[in-house]
Motif scaffolding. Sequence first.
Motif, mmCIF file in Angstrom:
data_model
loop_
_atom_site.group_PDB
_atom_site.id
_atom_site.type_symbol
_atom_site.label_atom_id
_atom_site.label_comp_id
_atom_site.label_asym_id
_atom_site.label_seq_id
_atom_site.Cartn_x
_atom_site.Cartn_y
_atom_site.Cartn_z
ATOM 1 N N ARG A 139 0.943 -1.187 0.144
ATOM 2 C CA ARG A 139 -0.135 -0.100 0.048
ATOM 3 C C ARG A 139 0.961 1.291 0.001
ATOM 4 O O ARG A 139 0.627 2.226 -0.720
ATOM 5 N N LYS A 140 1.722 1.200 0.878
ATOM 6 C CA LYS A 140 2.724 2.679 1.038
ATOM 7 C C LYS A 140 3.594 2.697 -0.321
ATOM 8 O O LYS A 140 3.533 3.860 -0.761
ATOM 9 N N TRP A 141 4.014 1.528 -1.286
ATOM 10 C CA TRP A 141 4.467 1.718 -2.255
ATOM 11 C C TRP A 141 3.687 2.138 -3.377
ATOM 12 O O TRP A 141 3.969 2.720 -4.294
ATOM 13 N N GLY A 142 2.441 1.649 -3.476
ATOM 14 C CA GLY A 142 1.589 2.093 -4.195
ATOM 15 C C GLY A 142 1.305 3.640 -4.195
ATOM 16 O O GLY A 142 0.919 4.182 -5.309
ATOM 17 N N ILE A 145 -5.225 -5.158 -3.521
ATOM 18 C CA ILE A 145 -4.425 -5.981 -3.595
ATOM 19 C C ILE A 145 -5.177 -7.381 -3.994
ATOM 20 O O ILE A 145 -5.978 -7.492 -3.511
ATOM 21 N N VAL A 146 -4.636 -8.120 -5.025
ATOM 22 C CA VAL A 146 -5.427 -9.163 -5.586
ATOM 23 C C VAL A 146 -4.939 -10.467 -5.059
ATOM 24 O O VAL A 146 -3.478 -10.522 -4.896
ATOM 25 N N VAL A 147 -5.686 -11.413 -4.375
ATOM 26 C CA VAL A 147 -5.202 -12.557 -3.935
ATOM 27 C C VAL A 147 -6.035 -13.453 -4.601
ATOM 28 O O VAL A 147 -7.099 -13.331 -5.399
ATOM 29 N N ALA A 148 -5.722 -14.881 -4.029
ATOM 30 C CA ALA A 148 -6.274 -15.975 -4.732
ATOM 31 C C ALA A 148 -7.179 -16.953 -3.726
ATOM 32 O O ALA A 148 -7.034 -16.895 -2.540
ATOM 33 N N ALA A 149 -8.271 -17.215 -4.301
ATOM 34 C CA ALA A 149 -9.373 -18.272 -3.511
ATOM 35 C C ALA A 149 -8.358 -19.315 -3.068
ATOM 36 O O ALA A 149 -7.662 -19.956 -3.656
ATOM 37 N N PHE A 165 -9.144 -5.657 -0.914
ATOM 38 C CA PHE A 165 -8.658 -7.075 -1.544
ATOM 39 C C PHE A 165 -9.798 -7.590 -2.677
ATOM 40 O O PHE A 165 -10.837 -7.326 -2.446
ATOM 41 N N GLU A 166 -9.164 -8.017 -3.600
ATOM 42 C CA GLU A 166 -10.121 -8.779 -4.505
ATOM 43 C C GLU A 166 -9.288 -10.096 -4.795
ATOM 44 O O GLU A 166 -8.259 -10.476 -4.782
ATOM 45 N N THR A 199 -4.460 -1.257 -8.548
ATOM 46 C CA THR A 199 -3.825 -2.511 -8.076
ATOM 47 C C THR A 199 -2.304 -2.147 -7.492
ATOM 48 O O THR A 199 -1.628 -1.823 -8.499
ATOM 49 N N VAL A 200 -2.097 -2.442 -6.573
ATOM 50 C CA VAL A 200 -0.779 -2.320 -6.008
ATOM 51 C C VAL A 200 0.199 -3.582 -5.950
ATOM 52 O O VAL A 200 1.366 -3.486 -6.085
#
Length: 412
Positions: A130-133, A146-150, A180-181, A199-200
């Motif tokens: 997030r900070k980098w983004g 942030i995109v994550v996986a099921a 989160f996605e 998206t970061v």
Amino acid sequence: MSSTSSSATNSSRTTSERFIASAEAHSAHNYHPLPIVVASADGAWMTDVEGRRYLDMLAGYSALNFGHGNRRLIDAAKTQLDRVTLTSRAFHHDRFAEFCTRLAELCGKEMVLPMNTGAEAVETAVKTARKWGYRVKGVPDGRAKIVVAAGNFHGRTTTVISFSTDEEARADFGPYTPGFEIVPYGDLEALRAAVTDDTVAVLIEPIQGEAGVLVPPAGYLPGVRELTRERGVLFIADEIQSGLGRTGRTFACEHEGVVPDVYLLGKALGGGVVPVSAVVADADVLGVFKPGEHGSTFGGNPLACAVGLEVVDMLSTGEFQQRATELGEHLHAELGLLAGAGTVTEVRGRGLWAGVDIAPSYGTGREISEKLMEKGVLVKDTHGSTIRIAPPLVISKEDLDWGLAQLRAVLA
């Protein structure tokens, strides 16, 4: 019950039963352990309070990659215990710089942010991304995604369960953290559709451990790497279970020639001696932090650094990676025979790590784990029908074969 009858009941219990009853009465029931009480351990073997030996085929969920009581790690800890164990990060200590330098070199990166547990490493990665983004990518404040996986397992903190699809971990712990996605694991097109200008990071496990040791389709990890580069997004690889030799490579990402922007490490980094975790990346990522923005009293403490440094030294020779490769090939060949016989419906994994789906007619994963325990082998179930096999990398081929023979006997 009278005090006399209560005393009689207590005296008729085994030592293990008394320990277990006391634990059930006085500790929160956030785990459902197998009914064994370990008193000592060495290498790949554990001994209970009654003196019975068990072959450890779980290795603390990969925290014990180098076995119980590994002499090099114990000696490193003992030496450091006599010198200094904690300074906090208010001061420098003489093990910190070397640990960070050597771990960064092992990962091919520039900087290390040490923490304690795997969940802390994931939380740190979320803050980093997030900070980098905001500071580097230029995402408007408050909109970072942030995109994550099921099927993921990244820990059980409030933020982490907010992007879990495991209702057992999520239920009754809301409200959940936004940002989160979730997309299907292994589905590159779904990932591509989910990535936006806000998206970061993409945060995934190269192999999903808790989900049953799920290996993604060939080409998925390179596809994630290519997509994240194209869209200016950080690729964060959670190698807390899969890393540090478990799959036959130092990192599971290496199997497909992939280098992420950020490694998350833990478990085996502490050698089964102390909790040690780390976020490892280049300076353009971890350099976003300024004093006071993140920290931990125990993160990067002298004892942790001494043990972690010894772990890095042990991995630098390639000996443990090679051992995991060779024994892993044997493990998967033997498990494949069980699948061919119909007692097992599927086997997944890499190196000395396997998820084994038991045919329903033979019992649940928990029932098979309990039957194996009775035969002197310790594994753990997950998601109903699956058992996980992940012995210490120091296990001998003879002991591995003996453990597999017990599994065949249970499924006979």
